[in-house]
Design a protein around this motif. Sequence first.
Motif, PDB file in Angstrom:
ATOM      1  N   SER A 182      62.411  28.244  58.357  1.00 57.25           N
ATOM      2  CA  SER A 182      63.007  28.465  57.033  1.00 57.25           C
ATOM      3  C   SER A 182      63.594  27.179  56.472  1.00 57.25           C
ATOM      4  N   ARG A 183      63.992  26.257  57.353  1.00 59.50           N
ATOM      5  CA  ARG A 183      64.607  25.009  56.898  1.00 59.50           C
ATOM      6  C   ARG A 183      63.590  24.038  56.317  1.00 59.50           C
ATOM      7  N   SER A 184      62.310  24.347  56.460  1.00 65.54           N
ATOM      8  CA  SER A 184      61.282  23.500  55.847  1.00 65.54           C
ATOM      9  C   SER A 184      61.047  23.878  54.389  1.00 65.54           C
ATOM     10  N   TYR A 185      61.754  24.897  53.904  1.00 65.91           N
ATOM     11  CA  TYR A 185      61.645  25.351  52.513  1.00 65.91           C
ATOM     12  C   TYR A 185      62.886  24.936  51.720  1.00 65.91           C
ATOM     13  N   PRO A 186      62.737  24.678  50.415  1.00 65.05           N
ATOM     14  CA  PRO A 186      63.904  24.339  49.590  1.00 65.05           C
ATOM     15  C   PRO A 186      64.922  25.475  49.549  1.00 65.05           C
ATOM     16  N   PHE A 367      70.608  18.903  52.254  1.00 68.04           N
ATOM     17  CA  PHE A 367      71.723  18.333  51.492  1.00 68.04           C
ATOM     18  C   PHE A 367      71.206  17.452  50.357  1.00 68.04           C
ATOM     19  N   ALA A 368      70.142  16.675  50.636  1.00 71.37           N
ATOM     20  CA  ALA A 368      69.567  15.832  49.584  1.00 71.37           C
ATOM     21  C   ALA A 368      69.050  16.698  48.434  1.00 71.37           C
ATOM     22  N   LEU A 369      68.439  17.843  48.767  1.00 74.93           N
ATOM     23  CA  LEU A 369      67.952  18.756  47.730  1.00 74.93           C
ATOM     24  C   LEU A 369      69.113  19.344  46.919  1.00 74.93           C
ATOM     25  N   GLN A 370      70.219  19.664  47.600  1.00 73.78           N
ATOM     26  CA  GLN A 370      71.384  20.180  46.878  1.00 73.78           C
ATOM     27  C   GLN A 370      71.914  19.149  45.879  1.00 73.78           C
ATOM     28  N   ILE A 371      71.775  17.872  46.226  1.00 69.76           N
ATOM     29  CA  ILE A 371      72.235  16.799  45.344  1.00 69.76           C
ATOM     30  C   ILE A 371      71.248  16.543  44.211  1.00 69.76           C
ATOM     31  N   LEU A 372      69.964  16.606  44.514  1.00 64.19           N
ATOM     32  CA  LEU A 372      68.930  16.187  43.562  1.00 64.19           C
ATOM     33  C   LEU A 372      68.362  17.320  42.718  1.00 64.19           C
ATOM     34  N   GLU A 400      51.096   9.613  54.746  1.00 63.12           N
ATOM     35  CA  GLU A 400      50.914  10.835  55.541  1.00 63.12           C
ATOM     36  C   GLU A 400      51.336  12.081  54.744  1.00 63.12           C
ATOM     37  N   TYR A 401      50.886  12.137  53.503  1.00 61.35           N
ATOM     38  CA  TYR A 401      51.309  13.222  52.605  1.00 61.35           C
ATOM     39  C   TYR A 401      50.838  14.587  53.096  1.00 61.35           C
ATOM     40  N   GLN A 402      49.789  14.608  53.921  1.00 67.33           N
ATOM     41  CA  GLN A 402      49.277  15.881  54.415  1.00 67.33           C
ATOM     42  C   GLN A 402      50.279  16.586  55.332  1.00 67.33           C
ATOM     43  N   ASP A 403      51.263  15.840  55.832  1.00 64.40           N
ATOM     44  CA  ASP A 403      52.234  16.421  56.762  1.00 64.40           C
ATOM     45  C   ASP A 403      53.598  16.673  56.123  1.00 64.40           C
ATOM     46  N   THR A 404      53.660  16.713  54.793  1.00 68.78           N
ATOM     47  CA  THR A 404      54.920  17.041  54.119  1.00 68.78           C
ATOM     48  C   THR A 404      55.134  18.554  54.120  1.00 68.78           C
ATOM     49  N   ASN A 405      56.398  18.944  54.239  1.00 68.87           N
ATOM     50  CA  ASN A 405      56.713  20.369  54.164  1.00 68.87           C
ATOM     51  C   ASN A 405      57.128  20.728  52.734  1.00 68.87           C
ATOM     52  N   HIS A 406      57.553  21.960  52.522  1.00 67.64           N
ATOM     53  CA  HIS A 406      57.880  22.423  51.170  1.00 67.64           C
ATOM     54  C   HIS A 406      59.106  21.714  50.607  1.00 67.64           C
ATOM     55  N   ALA A 407      60.089  21.450  51.465  1.00 65.05           N
ATOM     56  CA  ALA A 407      61.293  20.753  51.003  1.00 65.05           C
ATOM     57  C   ALA A 407      60.967  19.317  50.597  1.00 65.05           C
ATOM     58  N   GLN A 408      60.168  18.632  51.408  1.00 70.55           N
ATOM     59  CA  GLN A 408      59.786  17.248  51.104  1.00 70.55           C
ATOM     60  C   GLN A 408      58.908  17.176  49.861  1.00 70.55           C
ATOM     61  N   TYR A 409      58.067  18.178  49.678  1.00 68.13           N
ATOM     62  CA  TYR A 409      57.232  18.267  48.483  1.00 68.13           C
ATOM     63  C   TYR A 409      58.104  18.321  47.233  1.00 68.13           C
ATOM     64  N   ALA A 412      59.853  14.961  46.412  1.00 66.89           N
ATOM     65  CA  ALA A 412      58.963  14.018  45.726  1.00 66.89           C
ATOM     66  C   ALA A 412      58.864  14.345  44.240  1.00 66.89           C
ATOM     67  N   LYS A 413      58.747  15.629  43.921  1.00 64.56           N
ATOM     68  CA  LYS A 413      58.624  16.025  42.514  1.00 64.56           C
ATOM     69  C   LYS A 413      59.887  15.725  41.729  1.00 64.56           C
ATOM     70  N   LEU A 414      61.029  15.891  42.375  1.00 66.05           N
ATOM     71  CA  LEU A 414      62.301  15.642  41.698  1.00 66.05           C
ATOM     72  C   LEU A 414      62.494  14.161  41.390  1.00 66.05           C
ATOM     73  N   LEU A 415      61.927  13.295  42.243  1.00 69.79           N
ATOM     74  CA  LEU A 415      62.146  11.857  42.099  1.00 69.79           C
ATOM     75  C   LEU A 415      61.117  11.173  41.212  1.00 69.79           C
ATOM     76  N   ALA A 416      59.924  11.742  41.128  1.00 65.56           N
ATOM     77  CA  ALA A 416      58.872  11.137  40.317  1.00 65.56           C
ATOM     78  C   ALA A 416      59.222  11.272  38.840  1.00 65.56           C
ATOM     79  N   SER A 417      59.283  10.171  38.140  1.00 66.58           N
ATOM     80  CA  SER A 417      59.673  10.167  36.730  1.00 66.58           C
ATOM     81  C   SER A 417      58.625  10.883  35.888  1.00 66.58           C
TER      82      SER A 417
END
Length: 471
Positions: A182-186, A367-372, A400-409, A412-417
Motif C-alpha cells: 500500500s505504501r507504493s501508492y500515493p 512525506f515528499a508527496l504530502q509536501i508536493l 530505469e523508469y520501468q521500475d517506478t511505483n505509483h507514488a514515484q510516478y 514525477a508528474k508533480l515536478l514536470a513543468s
Amino acid sequence: MEVKWTKQQQQVIDLRDRNILVSAAAGSGKTAVLVERIITMLTDEEHPVNVDELLIVTFTEAAAGEMKERIRGAIEKALEENPENEHLKRQATLIHNAQITTIHSFCLSVIRDHFHVIDIDPGFRTAEEGELKLLRHDVLDELLEEKYAQKEERFLRFSNAYGGRRNDKKLEEMIEKAYDYSRSYPDGEGWLDSCVDAYRVDCAEDLEKSDYGNKIVTWAKAYLEEAKLLNEQATQISLEIDGPAVYEEALKLDAQTIRELLSAKNYNELSGRIQNVEWSRFASCRDKTVSKEKIEAVKDLREQEKGIVSGLKKDYFYQKPEEMAADMQICLPYMEELVGLVKCFSQRFDAKKRQENVIDFSDMEQFALQILAKKTEEGFEPSEVAKEYQDQFREIMIDEYQDTNHAQYLLAKLLASHWKNIAVVGDADQSIYAWRGADIQNILDFEKDYPNCRSIKLEQNYRSTKIILDA
C-alpha cells in the motif's frame, strides 16, 4: 578520439523542448548518451542550462555517483579546451550540489527543506533496518494481543482461517505485505479500500462489470496475444520446405480458438469460452524428408501456446462466474478484517516512528508527496512547493523508469513543468520489481500520459562480441 553516435543516440542527445521516452536495451550505451545530452545542454551556446536546473534521478546511489562523476569529468574537459568560459566555471562549482540522485535521496532533500509543511521534527533520522524490524514486531505483537483480548468474532474467524496453529507469523506476514504494498501508492488507504471494494459483488453480472473482472480480461488478453504469436511462429515453421506441414490443420484450429478467446467482450464471456477450450491432436508425421528439429520446434511452440491458455484457466477462470461471485461474498468480511488490521498497524507504526523521530524509505516518498501534492476530488495537483520546483528545473531525467511505483510516478508528474520537460529511460523487458509495487504500465503508458512526446529506441548492444553471440 571523437565518439561516433548512432542516429538514434544522436536524437536523444539533440532533442529539446519535448518529452522523451528512451527505450534502452541492455548494453545500449544509455549512460554515455545521457551524459552527452546533459553536457550539450550545459554547453549550448545559445541557450545554456545550469547543472542545478536539472533533476537527474537514477536507481541506485552507485549509478548516481557514476553519473555525477562522468558529468564532472566532461565539464573539466570542456574547461581545459575553453578555460575562460565563465559559464563552464560556474558549472564546475554547481556540480557538487547538483540534483543527480536517487528518488529517495531527492525526497529526503524535499522533506529537510520543507519539514514545516507536514509538521515533523527537523531532527529526524533514517532508521536502520534492524531497528525498523524491532519496531514493526513490537507494534504487531501489541496489536494482535489486543485483538485476541477483545475476542471479536470476526477477528477470531479471520485468525482461525489464515493464522498458524502455533504462532501468528502468517498473520503478521499478511499484514506487513499488504502494508508495504500500500505504501507504493500515493493514497495507500484508498488502495486498501479499493481492495475491499473488489469483493463487493452480489452476482455474476456484478463481477462482469467490476474493475476486478475488467483487469482480469485485460491481463488475459495480453497473454492470449502472446499465444497468438506462438501459434503464428509454429505455423510459419510448419509451412517451410522441410517443415511438418501435416500440423497446419491443427494449428489453424488453434488460431481460431485464440481468436474466439480474444474476441470475448467481458469476464463472463471469456470465462465461458476458456472453460470449453479443446485442443485437436497433431496428425502423425511419417514423411522422412521433414526436419526432426522443426517437428520438435513446432511441438514446443504449441505446448507453450496451450500452456498459456491452461495457465489462465488455472489462475483466473477455475470456476464459473456465479461460483466466483459467491466465493467473493464469503471472502468479503475476511478482506474487511485484513484491511482494518493493516490500517490500524499503519497508524500505530507511524506513531511509533514519530515517537522515535525516525523515518523509513517509504516515508520519504509519502512525506515528499504530502509536501508536493494537493489532493482534490479529481485526484492530485501540484502544491505551491511543487510549483517552485517546476520553476527551478528546466528538465527532469529519470533512469530505469520501468521500475517506478505509483507514488514515484506521481512525484514525477508533480515536478514536470506542465509535463513538457521530462525525459525517461527504461526497458519494459527489464521490469523486475512488481513484487514491491513497480508498475510496468508507467513506461508503457508514458506517451499517452505525457503529450508532445518522442519515443526513441536504443537497441544496439555494445556489451558483447561476435564470438559470444555466435556461441
